[in-house]
Scaffold this motif. Structure first.
Motif, short mmCIF file in Angstrom:
data_model
loop_
_atom_site.label_atom_id
_atom_site.label_comp_id
_atom_site.label_asym_id
_atom_site.label_seq_id
_atom_site.Cartn_x
_atom_site.Cartn_y
_atom_site.Cartn_z
N LEU A 37 76.77 -62.40 40.52
CA LEU A 37 75.72 -61.92 41.56
C LEU A 37 75.74 -62.50 42.89
CD1 LEU A 37 72.96 -60.75 38.94
CD2 LEU A 37 75.04 -59.31 39.73
N GLU A 38 76.44 -62.16 43.85
CA GLU A 38 76.47 -62.78 45.14
C GLU A 38 76.56 -62.13 46.22
OE1 GLU A 38 80.36 -65.11 45.04
OE2 GLU A 38 81.53 -63.53 44.49
N LYS A 39 76.71 -60.79 46.13
CA LYS A 39 76.84 -60.05 47.50
C LYS A 39 75.64 -58.94 47.39
CE LYS A 39 80.28 -59.84 50.08
NZ LYS A 39 81.77 -59.70 50.96
N THR A 40 74.94 -58.73 48.49
CA THR A 40 73.87 -57.64 48.25
C THR A 40 74.09 -56.72 49.77
OG1 THR A 40 72.27 -59.38 47.27
CG2 THR A 40 71.28 -57.31 48.48
N TYR A 41 73.70 -55.49 48.95
CA TYR A 41 73.78 -54.24 50.17
C TYR A 41 72.21 -54.12 50.17
CZ TYR A 41 75.42 -50.15 52.47
OH TYR A 41 75.66 -49.23 53.36
N GLY A 71 75.41 -53.11 58.34
CA GLY A 71 76.82 -53.79 58.13
C GLY A 71 77.84 -53.98 59.37
N GLU A 72 77.21 -53.68 60.59
CA GLU A 72 78.23 -53.80 61.84
C GLU A 72 77.70 -55.21 62.20
OE1 GLU A 72 80.80 -52.23 62.78
OE2 GLU A 72 80.58 -51.12 60.90
N TYR A 73 76.45 -55.46 62.37
CA TYR A 73 76.12 -56.79 63.51
C TYR A 73 75.33 -57.75 62.44
CZ TYR A 73 76.15 -54.11 67.71
OH TYR A 73 76.54 -53.41 68.86
N ALA A 74 75.76 -59.14 62.81
CA ALA A 74 75.25 -60.07 62.08
C ALA A 74 73.89 -60.48 62.68
CB ALA A 74 76.02 -61.49 62.07
N GLN A 75 72.70 -60.26 61.67
CA GLN A 75 71.55 -60.62 62.24
C GLN A 75 70.81 -61.37 61.25
OE1 GLN A 75 69.44 -56.63 63.37
NE2 GLN A 75 71.30 -55.74 62.36
N ASN A 76 69.75 -62.46 61.75
CA ASN A 76 69.48 -63.44 61.16
C ASN A 76 68.54 -63.26 59.81
OD1 ASN A 76 69.09 -66.51 61.14
ND2 ASN A 76 66.80 -65.93 61.47
N ALA A 77 67.51 -62.28 59.81
CA ALA A 77 66.75 -62.08 58.75
C ALA A 77 67.55 -61.57 57.41
CB ALA A 77 65.59 -61.06 59.16
N LEU A 124 68.33 -63.38 53.88
CA LEU A 124 67.88 -62.64 52.95
C LEU A 124 68.71 -62.53 51.81
CD1 LEU A 124 65.45 -61.40 51.21
CD2 LEU A 124 66.23 -59.07 52.48
N ALA A 125 69.91 -62.06 52.04
CA ALA A 125 70.97 -61.86 51.22
C ALA A 125 71.62 -63.40 50.58
CB ALA A 125 71.81 -61.12 51.80
N LYS A 126 71.46 -64.11 51.41
CA LYS A 126 71.98 -65.54 50.86
C LYS A 126 71.02 -66.17 50.02
CE LYS A 126 73.47 -70.14 52.94
NZ LYS A 126 73.78 -70.76 54.12
N LEU A 127 69.68 -65.95 50.42
CA LEU A 127 68.58 -66.55 49.44
C LEU A 127 68.63 -65.85 47.97
CD1 LEU A 127 66.37 -68.61 49.15
CD2 LEU A 127 64.82 -66.92 49.97
N LEU A 128 68.94 -64.57 48.09
CA LEU A 128 69.21 -64.05 47.17
C LEU A 128 70.21 -64.47 45.82
CD1 LEU A 128 68.44 -60.18 47.94
CD2 LEU A 128 67.36 -61.38 46.20
#
Length: 393
Positions: free
Chosen positions: A96-100, A74-80, A84-88
């Protein structure tokens, strides 16, 4: 290796199969004698694209060449993990738009239970009898099978149980209820599907009393039922969706998804409302992203329903009393636990991997990779029928 496995590695049952694994590819696992075993279990639904799928392996290797763990979740923006969260979100209905992202399905259940309590300010959780949601303390608290949890009490308070598919029990969902947690298809109980619009009725009851509906898609999800998620078959959108197993493509992962409004509650009051070091690990997220892309961009989901029909056509025998489930989440039911044990063990000797379910002793698990071919299905079903013929005699 088997002796060291039994001596040094903690076991989960008195009699593990203890097959010594050499390698795996496609729909097959090979032992150290190079005997091939056709896999009708897929790591308990965790390898939907089979073993060593090239797109998954390449995604993992590419990420390994860049970096592995760099910071707690949750601290750094990392590509994968971001992709993944965006594709979900792209493949899920509003809101249902934000994934942990978590490390396992049971950890995702823990997060979902916490979120339901945080969002409602209530404490009561309602689960179903014969439910299985994982084995950590919170997840075990909502397990509907006392025999498996009595040795670990006390567990979470304020947990009540209803019977799956029993509409009369819905009155137990009240304004005291924070969340109702259900498997979309009950797994350990024997692949029990919702009937007569049951999930729709649960959804309406939750709306009426202000409770959140949590659907556990750890087994039915990721294309196994002909849809990306099982709830899409039953006209019911949860408030919190829990994912695991197949999402990782063979790597350990879990996730829970909700609206931004709900998920953002974990940021404050208190801060760090749910934290993890390795959740969203970039290598695992890369594997999951490649898996999710392949399933959503191919015909595998539609083919799962066609392959289900092939299984049902081939698995006809006097000792098969029922075949439950949907798509490639199937449970073959025999007349007794002894017959089921014989089927699983004798098929293993014949080079076919089957497995048990948690709470239904007469069930044989059939959850192969979605990529399994028709020829492989025919081959495996022939082994099952031959074994059943020998048992019958």
């Amino acid at each position: 290796m088997k002796q060291d496995f039994l001596k040094y590695q903690a076991q989960t049952s008195p009699h593990p199969l203890a097959m010594e694994v050499s390698h795996a590819n496609g729909s097959y696992i090979y032992d150290t004698n190079n005997k091939a075993y056709l896999d009708f279990v897929a790591g308990v639904s965790a390898t939907p694209l089979g073993h060593n799928h090239p797109k998954v392996i390449n995604a993992i290797k590419e990420q390994l060449d860049k970096y592995m763990h760099v910071m707690v979740y949750g601290e750094y923006a990392q590509n994968a993990p971001v992709k993944l969260a965006k594709l979900l979100a792209k493949n899920l209905p509003f809101p249902l738009e934000k994934t942990y992202l978590t490390n396992s399905g049971t950890e995702a259940i823990e997060g979902a239970l916490k979120l339901a309590k945080r969002a409602t300010g209530r404490s009561e959780i309602i689960s179903a009898n014969n439910a299985y949601h994982g084995n950590t303390m919170g997840s075990m608290s909502v397990m509907g099978y006392e025999e498996r949890k009595q040795a670990f009490r006390p567990l979470l308070p304020d947990v009540r149980f209803i019977n799956f598919n029993n509409e009369d029990d819905l009155k137990l969902i009240t304004t005291k209820t924070a969340g109702v947690i259900l498997e979309t298809i009950q797994g350990g109980a024997g692949f029990i599907q919702p009937e007569n619009g049951y999930l729709e009725k649960v959804r309406k009851r939750c709306d009426a009393v202000g409770a959140l509906l949590i659907l556990d898609e750890i087994q039915p999800g990721i294309g196994r039922t002909g849809k990306l998620f099982g709830f899409e078959n039953y006209n019911c959108i949860p408030d919190i969706l829990v994912i695991g197993k197949g999402l990782g493509g063979g790597m350990p992962i879990g996730a829970f998804t909700a609206s931004s409004q709900h998920m953002d509650l974990l940021q404050n009051n208190p801060k760090l409302g749910h934290i993890t070091t390795f959740g969203g690990h970039p290598v695992i997220a890369a594997s999951a992203l490649a898996t999710l892309k392949e399933i959503t961009e191919s015909n595998l989901m539609a083919e799962a329903l066609e392959k289900e029909q092939l299984f049902r056509k081939l698995l006809v025998h006097p000792l098969i009393t029922d075949i439950r489930g949907k798509g490639l989440m199937l449970a073959l039911i025999t007349p007794s636990a002894d017959i089921t044990n014989s089927v699983i063990l004798q098929c293993h000797n014949e080079g076919l991997i089957l497995f048990w379910l948690l709470f239904e002793p007469k069930a044989v698990r059939i959850t192969p990779p979605l990529t399994i071919s028709n020829d492989e299905i025919i081959k495996g079903c022939s082994i099952i029928i031959d074994v059943l013929d020998k048992i019958k005699k």
